[in-house]
Design an enzyme around this catalytic site. Structure first.
Site, PDB file in Angstrom:
ATOM      1  N   HIS A 258      -5.269  -4.511  -2.464  1.00  0.00           N
ATOM      2  CA  HIS A 258      -4.976  -3.540  -3.509  1.00  0.00           C
ATOM      3  C   HIS A 258      -4.826  -4.196  -4.881  1.00  0.00           C
ATOM      4  O   HIS A 258      -4.468  -3.515  -5.851  1.00  0.00           O
ATOM      5  CB  HIS A 258      -3.701  -2.774  -3.158  1.00  0.00           C
ATOM      6  CG  HIS A 258      -3.783  -2.069  -1.839  1.00  0.00           C
ATOM      7  ND1 HIS A 258      -4.414  -0.860  -1.692  1.00  0.00           N
ATOM      8  CD2 HIS A 258      -3.334  -2.427  -0.615  1.00  0.00           C
ATOM      9  CE1 HIS A 258      -4.340  -0.486  -0.423  1.00  0.00           C
ATOM     10  NE2 HIS A 258      -3.700  -1.423   0.246  1.00  0.00           N
TER      11      HIS A 258
ATOM     12  N   LYS B 121     -12.354  -0.948  -1.457  1.00  0.00           N
ATOM     13  CA  LYS B 121     -11.448  -0.276  -2.390  1.00  0.00           C
ATOM     14  C   LYS B 121     -12.033  -0.357  -3.808  1.00  0.00           C
ATOM     15  O   LYS B 121     -12.887   0.435  -4.163  1.00  0.00           O
ATOM     16  CB  LYS B 121     -10.045  -0.859  -2.262  1.00  0.00           C
ATOM     17  CG  LYS B 121      -9.446  -0.546  -0.878  1.00  0.00           C
ATOM     18  CD  LYS B 121      -8.084  -1.108  -0.666  1.00  0.00           C
ATOM     19  CE  LYS B 121      -7.461  -0.601   0.611  1.00  0.00           C
ATOM     20  NZ  LYS B 121      -8.211  -0.929   1.841  1.00  0.00           N
TER      21      LYS B 121
ATOM     22  N   SER C 299       0.800  -1.221   0.000  1.00  0.00           N
ATOM     23  CA  SER C 299       0.000   0.000   0.000  1.00  0.00           C
ATOM     24  C   SER C 299       0.829   1.266   0.000  1.00  0.00           C
ATOM     25  O   SER C 299       0.363   2.307  -0.472  1.00  0.00           O
ATOM     26  CB  SER C 299      -0.952   0.002   1.202  1.00  0.00           C
ATOM     27  OG  SER C 299      -0.230  -0.139   2.408  1.00  0.00           O
TER      28      SER C 299
END
Length: 291
Positions: A211, A243, A183
């Site tokens: 991610h 996300k 990240s």
């Protein structure tokens, strides 16, 4: 001979938390003060800090799914997943998320943080060695601390160092833990190398793909799909729904027996109120858009 107890300092009720002010002063001097900034719904600032990678937070299909679910199911989940907190939406989301990402099964949590804590505490014990990448997310670090396992902090993105740590272990079980996309740096973990090191020494692999889902792999199926590791019997993934999917929550994906074990032993699943149906519906709507 029993020695008398040491006298305790007398503190007034207003003084018991004075140490917090001292701690705050130390953080301020070190430049570590954190502050909150409330933003309005129509904030004119261009947001380059968001993790809404695909811009689905405001997509009408996602917000409509959330609104409809709130009207039908209510604002909250009403209980833990094992009591009344599992709705048909949770089951649909788990089935479709597992199928999309290429795993046997999935289990949805109230956050990605809770999913990581669950995976690390439920899949390990004092007879387990955890080999954790030095740059792993705080939730993985906290999960390692809570696991009661021996933890080896491996150099960043170094499968050879992971293999060396595994080769010298005395523990009957081992777990290799890594982010897929880190990240802070944004670099990708060498998942094929980590998997090879784990398999060579009889260890499992746990990858936080928070991610990666939605932006990596074929059709956004994640970093494990890109590495050809999705659905492998010794591999587990965690993901967030907050996300790329623009909602809230997290999930663990893996072999069906891993998910069964989570349901029966993971404390952040058993004792936490379930994800609200509106968030589950929003994530499901975003997943269908992604497909």
């Amino acid at each position: 001979m029993v020695l008398p107890a040491a006298p305790q300092p007398t503190r007034t009720p207003t003084a018991v938390f004075d140490w917090l002010d001292e701690s705050a002063d130390l953080r301020a001097r070190a430049g570590l003060t954190r502050t909150l900034r409330s933003r309005p719904a129509d904030d004119p600032v261009l947001d380059l800090a968001s993790n809404d990678y695909l811009g689905l937070v405001h997509h009408p299909a996602v917000t409509r799914a959330a609104a409809d679910a709130a009207l039908r199911w209510g604002a909250g989940a009403t209980g833990s997943r094992l009591v009344t907190g599992t709705t048909a939406l949770h089951t649909e989301l788990e089935d479709e998320l597992a199928e999309f990402c290429g795993f046997e099964a999935a289990l949805v949590f109230s956050s990605g943080y809770a999913a990581n804590l669950a995976a690390l505490t439920a899949l390990t014990d004092p007879d387990t060695l955890i080999v954790s990448d030095a740059y792993n997310h705080a939730s993985l670090i906290d999960g390692c601390r809570l696991s009661r396992s021996d933890v080896h902090r491996a150099p960043h993105a170094d499968p050879a160092a992971v293999a060396e740590a595994l080769a010298g272990r005395r523990h009957p079980r081992a777990l290799v833990v890594s982010d897929s996309v880190f990240s802070v740096d944004g670099n990708a973990a060498p998942l094929a190398g980590l998997s090879a090191a784990a398999r060579a020494h009889g260890a499992a692999l746990l990858v936080d793909d928070a991610h990666g889902l939605g932006v990596v792999g074929p059709g956004g199926r994640g970093a494990l799909a890109a590495a050809g590791l999705a659905g492998e019997p010794d591999t587990v993934a965690t993901v967030t729904l907050s996300k790329s999917l623009g909602s809230q929550g997290g999930a663990v994906l893996g072999p069906r027996r891993v998910v069964r074990h989570m349901v029966e032993t993971a404390r952040t699943f058993i004792f936490d109120t379930g994800l609200a149906a509106a968030a589950a519906a929003a994530a499901l709507g975003a997943l269908r858009l992604l497909r």
